[in-house]
Design a protein around this motif. Structure first.
Motif, PDB file in Angstrom:
ATOM      1  N   HIS A 192       0.731  -1.195   0.106  1.00 11.55           N
ATOM      2  CA  HIS A 192      -0.086   0.013  -0.016  1.00 11.55           C
ATOM      3  C   HIS A 192       0.759   1.307   0.021  1.00 11.55           C
ATOM      4  O   HIS A 192       0.488   2.375   0.399  1.00 11.55           O
ATOM      5  CB  HIS A 192      -1.119  -0.029   0.934  1.00 11.55           C
ATOM      6  N   ILE A 193       2.006   1.115  -0.443  1.00 14.83           N
ATOM      7  CA  ILE A 193       2.794   2.294  -0.978  1.00 14.83           C
ATOM      8  C   ILE A 193       2.199   2.627  -2.343  1.00 14.83           C
ATOM      9  O   ILE A 193       2.212   1.473  -3.149  1.00 14.83           O
ATOM     10  CB  ILE A 193       4.471   1.908  -0.717  1.00 14.83           C
ATOM     11  N   GLU A 194       2.226   3.735  -2.802  1.00  9.99           N
ATOM     12  CA  GLU A 194       2.023   4.089  -4.119  1.00  9.99           C
ATOM     13  C   GLU A 194       3.131   4.201  -5.054  1.00  9.99           C
ATOM     14  O   GLU A 194       4.250   4.183  -4.658  1.00  9.99           O
ATOM     15  CB  GLU A 194       1.298   5.478  -4.260  1.00  9.99           C
ATOM     16  N   ALA A 195       2.822   3.693  -6.246  1.00  9.25           N
ATOM     17  CA  ALA A 195       3.811   3.860  -7.389  1.00  9.25           C
ATOM     18  C   ALA A 195       3.399   4.991  -8.032  1.00  9.25           C
ATOM     19  O   ALA A 195       2.345   4.966  -8.844  1.00  9.25           O
ATOM     20  CB  ALA A 195       3.891   2.522  -7.993  1.00  9.25           C
ATOM     21  N   GLY A 196       4.470   6.035  -8.462  1.00 16.86           N
ATOM     22  CA  GLY A 196       4.275   7.119  -9.217  1.00 16.86           C
ATOM     23  C   GLY A 196       3.843   6.733 -10.889  1.00 16.86           C
ATOM     24  O   GLY A 196       4.348   5.673 -11.170  1.00 16.86           O
ATOM     25  N   GLY A 197       3.038   7.692 -11.167  1.00 16.46           N
ATOM     26  CA  GLY A 197       2.413   7.243 -12.634  1.00 16.46           C
ATOM     27  C   GLY A 197       1.279   6.334 -12.689  1.00 16.46           C
ATOM     28  O   GLY A 197       0.655   6.355 -13.538  1.00 16.46           O
ATOM     29  N   PHE A 198       0.990   5.522 -11.593  1.00 14.00           N
ATOM     30  CA  PHE A 198       0.069   4.507 -11.671  1.00 14.00           C
ATOM     31  C   PHE A 198      -1.079   5.164 -10.846  1.00 14.00           C
ATOM     32  O   PHE A 198      -1.174   5.653  -9.776  1.00 14.00           O
ATOM     33  CB  PHE A 198       0.593   3.233 -11.099  1.00 14.00           C
ATOM     34  N   ASP A 199      -2.313   4.792 -11.408  1.00 14.10           N
ATOM     35  CA  ASP A 199      -3.458   5.162 -10.367  1.00 14.10           C
ATOM     36  C   ASP A 199      -4.572   4.228 -10.373  1.00 14.10           C
ATOM     37  O   ASP A 199      -5.804   4.569 -10.270  1.00 14.10           O
ATOM     38  CB  ASP A 199      -4.146   6.567 -10.825  1.00 14.10           C
ATOM     39  N   CYS A 210      -8.019  -1.011  -0.779  1.00 12.07           N
ATOM     40  CA  CYS A 210      -7.790  -0.171   0.622  1.00 12.07           C
ATOM     41  C   CYS A 210      -8.759   1.263   0.431  1.00 12.07           C
ATOM     42  O   CYS A 210      -8.735   1.898   1.761  1.00 12.07           O
ATOM     43  CB  CYS A 210      -6.426  -0.013   0.921  1.00 12.07           C
ATOM     44  N   GLY A 211      -8.790   1.610  -0.606  1.00 14.73           N
ATOM     45  CA  GLY A 211      -9.620   2.715  -0.838  1.00 14.73           C
ATOM     46  C   GLY A 211      -8.651   4.060  -1.566  1.00 14.73           C
ATOM     47  O   GLY A 211      -8.996   4.822  -2.140  1.00 14.73           O
ATOM     48  N   GLY A 212      -7.230   3.588  -1.692  1.00 14.17           N
ATOM     49  CA  GLY A 212      -6.339   4.370  -2.321  1.00 14.17           C
ATOM     50  C   GLY A 212      -6.320   4.206  -3.876  1.00 14.17           C
ATOM     51  O   GLY A 212      -7.001   3.201  -4.394  1.00 14.17           O
ATOM     52  N   ARG A 213      -5.349   4.835  -4.450  1.00 15.29           N
ATOM     53  CA  ARG A 213      -5.235   4.716  -6.016  1.00 15.29           C
ATOM     54  C   ARG A 213      -3.459   4.662  -6.144  1.00 15.29           C
ATOM     55  O   ARG A 213      -2.704   5.327  -5.358  1.00 15.29           O
ATOM     56  CB  ARG A 213      -5.578   5.905  -6.667  1.00 15.29           C
ATOM     57  N   GLY A 214      -3.310   3.448  -7.076  1.00 15.59           N
ATOM     58  CA  GLY A 214      -1.901   3.410  -7.409  1.00 15.59           C
ATOM     59  C   GLY A 214      -0.934   2.731  -6.315  1.00 15.59           C
ATOM     60  O   GLY A 214       0.087   2.751  -6.503  1.00 15.59           O
ATOM     61  N   CYS A 215      -1.747   2.044  -5.287  1.00 16.84           N
ATOM     62  CA  CYS A 215      -0.987   1.097  -4.266  1.00 16.84           C
ATOM     63  C   CYS A 215      -0.337  -0.118  -5.305  1.00 16.84           C
ATOM     64  O   CYS A 215      -0.953  -0.501  -6.477  1.00 16.84           O
ATOM     65  CB  CYS A 215      -1.832   0.446  -3.287  1.00 16.84           C
TER      66      CYS A 215
END
Lengths: 310, 310
Positions: free
Chosen positions: A167-174, A179-184
């Motif tokens: 659940h750390i995000e990756a730049g450029g991915f959405d 979990c409710g996040g985007r780009g995890c």
């Protein structure tokens, strides 16, 4: 007498118990398994846990001294109270798993941690991260999980949930994440999500194994899919190293075996952080653990208690 | 006698030294400053450091007992050897800053850490993070930096560079970063980068102060720019909390004062991780430190040495 730990690994599809020796080996003939999983009610899950605990306990030989019980559980957990709320096991929310096992074996200490922390402790003890004291263990499978050893000791955090690398995000991915996040990372690079992306590009298979086979056969969509996921893994490893100055990341789990290209793409993404030697230094290697890894890690909570931090 | 630390803060634009008391206060009349910065050669930088160290040392009063020197430096650093390579100070690559100061004051211990770690230690000691033992300090200014306190102690990592929060990626962003990565928080949410993005949307000012003024006046582009940066900050705080289970994040630095909306947007981004209570629990608050914060933090390396981890 030889000291042994009773190890319990509770995951989204199965629960296993075994006896683990002081040199980090699952003692042959002591490993027992039951299904767990999304459709079971709490009573069924509790019975499965107690069944495997009793079977492993009954496997104790006269020369064995039981030091304690180590439990690794899918997260999230609540460390202080020993509660578990595995995301894929809806029947258990704040379920007192540690107390269930403690009541069954009242005479030995029972320790519970998130499974990703156990796996990392096992990599540090007998796996690919031996000799390093700043380690992240990762599992890339139906989900993406992990754990940290920093300064030679596990980091659980105040709630016990440190190490949720998925659940750390990756730049450029959405990509939308459960979990409710985007780009995890989990929303991008898990086996099922990698397959799902490939299908949007024309891949007709439906499993990670089929994707791996297509990759071996040179299918360009399968290659692109595995490179995309490997790249996201590398980006997140670079972010994590920026934050906690990792030396080595050991990656296991079913989908991590899909292709060596997954690892190469991850290393290429890390190498792009060229101005920061403390980032590009991080090694990304395959797990050094067998399929016994989660149980060895749960046993390490007992045998390597001096390495278990707060 | 009262115990004091000599604190040195070396940054990309200035170097300062002061005496810091055992209760975390910069002693009035003991603070000295010189410019540092990108165009200076190494000899000039060394002279500036020694000038402020000597001036602060000369400010010792008869009742003062000097316990030691604490140095906070812009990173990256090499902790074991006390070397600094501040990204914006090209004349210094692996420069032995700790030894330079140790030769000047051979009779007291000299400790060096990255400035973000010092600031976090100060927030934990006398700032907004008092009472919490799992803390991230952040500076949002011309760059984005930070540090970690986990389990009540600073985390430096094996090279001393843990806490580089500005180089965690934010999902959905792919802005090119000077480190070589893409989508790093610093490349999105620093003051200059926020202004640069606003200019692509028609903003005609050129400083963070002008952007803050436009925001106060209700300019929609300024509002969108500050919300975009606040959102990226929140995304990265959520990622960091997934990894290390933070309780509180204290944010300071010039651009953090641009608008309360920056904090609100950050909190909104964290709240989207609705399935993970251990993520949404993290508090995001303004720094509790005055402009003395970096010096207090360097002094804390001496006065709070028991809180300085590996």
């Amino acid at each position: 007498m030889s000291s042994v730990a009773l190890a319990l690994d509770f995951g989204g599809t199965k629960v296993e118990a075994a006896l683990v020796s002081a040199d980090g080996v699952v003692i042959p003939g002591t490993r027992f398994r039951r299904p767990s999983g999304g459709s079971s009610d709490s009573a069924t899950l509790q019975r499965a846990v107690l069944d495997v605990v009793r079977e492993a306990h009954a496997a104790l030989a006269p020369e064995h001294e039981l030091l304690g019980v180590g439990i690794g559980s899918a997260g999230p957990i609540t460390l202080a109270e020993g509660l578990v709320s595995p995301l894929n096991v809806p029947a258990w929310r704040d379920f007192a798993l540690r107390d269930l096992v403690q009541r069954e074996l009242p005479d030995v200490p029972v320790t519970l941690q998130m499974d990703g922390i156990c796996i990392t402790l096992a990599e540090h003890w007998v796996g690919a991260a031996q000799g390093y004291d700043n380690v992240m263990g990762m599992i890339v499978s139906t989900g993406v999980g992990g754990g940290l050893v920093l300064g030679g000791r596990t980091v659980a955090g105040p709630t016990g949930n440190a190490g949720h690398i998925g659940h750390i995000e990756a730049g450029g991915f959405d990509d939308a994440c459960p979990c409710g996040g985007r780009g995890c990372l989990e929303a991008v690079a898990s086996g099922p999500r990698t397959v799902a992306w490939a299908r949007t590009q024309g891949f007709t298979g439906s499993t990670g194994e089929e994707l791996a086979a297509a990759h071996r056969a040179g299918d360009p969509v399968a290659i692109a899919a595995i490179e995309r996921s490997g790249r996201a893994i590398g980006q997140v490893v670079a972010s994590a190293t920026s934050l906690v100055d990792l030396e080595i990341v050991a990656i296991g789990g079913g989908f991590s075996h899909s292709s060596p290209r997954l690892f190469e793409a991850a290393r290429e993404a890390v190498a792009e952080r060229r101005e920061f030697g403390f980032v590009t230094k991080v090694k990304i290697v395959p797990s050094g653990l067998s399929h016994d890894g989660p149980l060895i890690g749960a046993g390490a909570l007992v045998h390597r208690a001096d390495r278990v931090g707060g």
